[in-house]
Motif scaffolding. Structure first.
Motif, PDB file in Angstrom:
ATOM      1  N   ARG A 228      14.603  64.791  39.715  1.00 24.40           N
ATOM      2  CA  ARG A 228      14.271  63.411  39.597  1.00 24.40           C
ATOM      3  C   ARG A 228      13.040  63.025  40.528  1.00 24.40           C
ATOM      4  NH1 ARG A 228      17.762  60.374  37.106  1.00 24.40           N
ATOM      5  NH2 ARG A 228      20.123  60.979  36.996  1.00 24.40           N
ATOM      6  N   SER A 229      12.614  61.885  40.708  1.00 26.56           N
ATOM      7  CA  SER A 229      11.356  61.452  41.477  1.00 26.56           C
ATOM      8  C   SER A 229      11.547  60.012  42.013  1.00 26.56           C
ATOM      9  CB  SER A 229      10.033  61.682  40.488  1.00 26.56           C
ATOM     10  OG  SER A 229      10.240  60.403  39.606  1.00 26.56           O
ATOM     11  N   PRO A 230      10.608  59.589  42.620  1.00 26.50           N
ATOM     12  CA  PRO A 230      10.588  57.987  43.064  1.00 26.50           C
ATOM     13  C   PRO A 230      10.537  57.251  41.717  1.00 26.50           C
ATOM     14  CG  PRO A 230       8.840  59.420  44.312  1.00 26.50           C
ATOM     15  CD  PRO A 230       9.503  60.371  43.325  1.00 26.50           C
ATOM     16  N   VAL A 231      10.271  57.586  40.901  1.00 32.95           N
ATOM     17  CA  VAL A 231      10.409  56.726  39.626  1.00 32.95           C
ATOM     18  C   VAL A 231      11.766  56.693  39.115  1.00 32.95           C
ATOM     19  CG1 VAL A 231       9.475  56.413  36.856  1.00 32.95           C
ATOM     20  CG2 VAL A 231       8.015  57.492  38.700  1.00 32.95           C
ATOM     21  N   CYS A 232      12.383  57.719  39.168  1.00 33.22           N
ATOM     22  CA  CYS A 232      14.033  57.364  39.070  1.00 33.22           C
ATOM     23  C   CYS A 232      14.550  56.693  40.175  1.00 33.22           C
ATOM     24  CB  CYS A 232      14.658  58.868  39.179  1.00 33.22           C
ATOM     25  SG  CYS A 232      14.211  60.093  38.156  1.00 33.22           S
ATOM     26  N   THR A 233      13.976  56.519  41.394  1.00 32.43           N
ATOM     27  CA  THR A 233      14.632  55.817  42.307  1.00 32.43           C
ATOM     28  C   THR A 233      14.300  54.177  42.004  1.00 32.43           C
ATOM     29  OG1 THR A 233      14.150  57.610  44.012  1.00 32.43           O
ATOM     30  CG2 THR A 233      14.637  55.393  44.724  1.00 32.43           C
ATOM     31  N   ALA A 234      13.021  53.935  41.348  1.00 27.97           N
ATOM     32  CA  ALA A 234      12.727  52.588  40.749  1.00 27.97           C
ATOM     33  C   ALA A 234      13.694  52.167  39.623  1.00 27.97           C
ATOM     34  CB  ALA A 234      11.289  52.768  40.337  1.00 27.97           C
ATOM     35  N   ALA A 235      13.934  53.102  38.970  1.00 32.74           N
ATOM     36  CA  ALA A 235      14.912  52.802  37.954  1.00 32.74           C
ATOM     37  C   ALA A 235      16.411  52.740  38.455  1.00 32.74           C
ATOM     38  CB  ALA A 235      15.071  54.037  36.951  1.00 32.74           C
ATOM     39  N   LEU A 236      16.815  53.237  39.289  1.00 35.94           N
ATOM     40  CA  LEU A 236      18.072  53.056  39.959  1.00 35.94           C
ATOM     41  C   LEU A 236      18.089  51.620  40.717  1.00 35.94           C
ATOM     42  CD1 LEU A 236      20.835  53.995  40.980  1.00 35.94           C
ATOM     43  CD2 LEU A 236      19.653  55.208  43.178  1.00 35.94           C
ATOM     44  N   ALA A 237      17.203  51.437  41.055  1.00 36.46           N
ATOM     45  CA  ALA A 237      16.870  50.088  42.183  1.00 36.46           C
ATOM     46  C   ALA A 237      17.204  48.913  41.004  1.00 36.46           C
ATOM     47  CB  ALA A 237      15.572  49.786  42.769  1.00 36.46           C
TER      48      ALA A 237
ATOM     49  N   PRO B 135      15.491  45.002  44.526  1.00 32.08           N
ATOM     50  CA  PRO B 135      14.046  44.818  44.335  1.00 32.08           C
ATOM     51  C   PRO B 135      13.459  46.132  44.581  1.00 32.08           C
ATOM     52  CG  PRO B 135      14.675  43.715  46.073  1.00 32.08           C
ATOM     53  CD  PRO B 135      15.904  44.013  45.499  1.00 32.08           C
ATOM     54  N   ILE B 136      12.187  46.212  44.103  1.00 29.39           N
ATOM     55  CA  ILE B 136      11.407  47.539  44.702  1.00 29.39           C
ATOM     56  C   ILE B 136      10.749  47.060  45.968  1.00 29.39           C
ATOM     57  CG2 ILE B 136       9.390  48.865  43.883  1.00 29.39           C
ATOM     58  CD1 ILE B 136      11.657  49.208  41.885  1.00 29.39           C
ATOM     59  N   SER B 137      10.995  47.994  46.842  1.00 29.99           N
ATOM     60  CA  SER B 137      10.929  47.728  48.397  1.00 29.99           C
ATOM     61  C   SER B 137       9.282  47.992  48.482  1.00 29.99           C
ATOM     62  CB  SER B 137      11.721  48.529  49.252  1.00 29.99           C
ATOM     63  OG  SER B 137      11.380  49.871  49.049  1.00 29.99           O
ATOM     64  N   PRO B 138       8.647  47.392  49.640  1.00 31.11           N
ATOM     65  CA  PRO B 138       7.310  47.916  49.887  1.00 31.11           C
ATOM     66  C   PRO B 138       7.239  49.353  50.112  1.00 31.11           C
ATOM     67  CG  PRO B 138       8.042  45.898  51.179  1.00 31.11           C
ATOM     68  CD  PRO B 138       9.370  46.403  50.601  1.00 31.11           C
TER      69      PRO B 138
ATOM     70  N   ILE C  59      16.901  52.409  31.080  1.00 33.71           N
ATOM     71  CA  ILE C  59      16.118  52.116  32.353  1.00 33.71           C
ATOM     72  C   ILE C  59      15.223  53.193  32.787  1.00 33.71           C
ATOM     73  CG2 ILE C  59      16.338  51.165  34.727  1.00 33.71           C
ATOM     74  CD1 ILE C  59      18.929  50.016  33.912  1.00 33.71           C
ATOM     75  N   HIS C  60      15.558  54.521  32.762  1.00 32.89           N
ATOM     76  CA  HIS C  60      14.799  55.434  33.222  1.00 32.89           C
ATOM     77  C   HIS C  60      13.596  55.589  32.283  1.00 32.89           C
ATOM     78  CE1 HIS C  60      17.589  57.088  35.941  1.00 32.89           C
ATOM     79  NE2 HIS C  60      16.726  57.737  36.294  1.00 32.89           N
ATOM     80  N   GLU C  61      14.068  55.485  30.931  1.00 29.64           N
ATOM     81  CA  GLU C  61      13.091  55.925  29.806  1.00 29.64           C
ATOM     82  C   GLU C  61      12.006  54.650  29.832  1.00 29.64           C
ATOM     83  OE1 GLU C  61      12.436  56.186  25.008  1.00 29.64           O
ATOM     84  OE2 GLU C  61      14.547  56.364  25.890  1.00 29.64           O
ATOM     85  N   GLN C  62      12.401  53.441  30.074  1.00 28.49           N
ATOM     86  CA  GLN C  62      11.509  52.148  30.467  1.00 28.49           C
ATOM     87  C   GLN C  62      10.534  52.375  31.639  1.00 28.49           C
ATOM     88  OE1 GLN C  62      14.289  48.825  30.098  1.00 28.49           O
ATOM     89  NE2 GLN C  62      14.616  49.138  27.898  1.00 28.49           N
ATOM     90  N   THR C  63      11.328  52.789  32.526  1.00 26.23           N
ATOM     91  CA  THR C  63      10.733  52.925  33.923  1.00 26.23           C
ATOM     92  C   THR C  63       9.163  53.983  33.858  1.00 26.23           C
ATOM     93  OG1 THR C  63      12.309  52.011  35.059  1.00 26.23           O
ATOM     94  CG2 THR C  63      10.616  52.985  36.247  1.00 26.23           C
ATOM     95  N   TYR C  64       9.618  55.159  33.172  1.00 26.25           N
ATOM     96  CA  TYR C  64       8.857  56.274  33.085  1.00 26.25           C
ATOM     97  C   TYR C  64       7.732  55.917  32.080  1.00 26.25           C
ATOM     98  CZ  TYR C  64      10.638  59.812  36.072  1.00 26.25           C
ATOM     99  OH  TYR C  64      11.261  60.526  37.118  1.00 26.25           O
TER     100      TYR C  64
END
Length: 184
Positions: free
Chosen positions: A78-87, A93-96, A143-148
């Motif tokens: 995983r990566s921060p992109v996965c964390t955005a998908a998790l959010a 919301p996506i935090s600062p 959501i993961h696919e869309q975010t990446y």
């Protein structure tokens, strides 16, 4: 150094694939979210209910990425992109901090643009940490696919198969020298 991301829905088999890659001599960077959840559960909390959950994961991911020993190839669970998908999945919301981390990994090209997207197996085996239904897993996978894709990554789909076949599919995409000598 080339850092490759393995992502996919919970229960898709990422951990088994990563363990085999590690046994084959590749450097593996562990998933942060699972460790955060396990630690919280051990302390009697449900960390995903705390708004700081997303930033805690993103900070641990960043720390692990920065502290990882330099090798020619690394596989990141995983990566921060996965964390955005998790959010997104959790309705946060996506935090600062996470936004800045997403910007950093893009500007510095931290990860390879090709991401190994491990497809779900058609079932989910619940664990103490993995408490998700198959229906939610499939939604989370989308959501993961869309975010990446939204962040410009190219997805290399690894379909359900025995672990050895999935690992072989991953290795087949690597340049020839790295397939055979991962720690060059």
């Amino acid at each position: 150094m080339r850092r490759f991301i393995l992502t996919g829905a919970p229960g898709s088999g990422k951990t088994a694939i990563l363990r085999q890659l590690q046994l084959d001599g590749f450097s593996v960077i562990e998933e942060a979210a699972t460790d955060i959840v396990a630690a919280g559960l051990a302390q009697g909390s449900q960390p995903w209910t705390d708004p700081s959950f997303i930033d805690t994961i993103a900070r641990l991911q960043k720390d692990r990425q920065l502290q990882a020993q330099s090798t020619d190839i690394q596989f990141h669970d995983r990566s921060p992109v996965c964390t955005a998908a998790l959010a997104t999945h959790l309705g946060y919301p996506i935090s600062p901090f996470l936004a800045a981390e997403l910007q950093r990994i893009q500007q510095e090209a931290i990860y390879q643009p090709q991401v190994f997207f491990i497809r779900n197996l058609g079932f989910v085996t619940p664990t103490e940490v993995r408490r998700i239904t198959l229906e939610d897993t499939l939604r989370f996978e989308q959501i993961h696919e869309q975010t990446y894709r939204a962040l410009g990554f190219q997805l290399i789909f690894i379909d359900p198969a025995p672990v050895a076949a999935r690992v072989a599919a991953i290795k087949a995409t690597l340049p020839a020298p790295e397939r055979y000598n991962p720690m060059r």
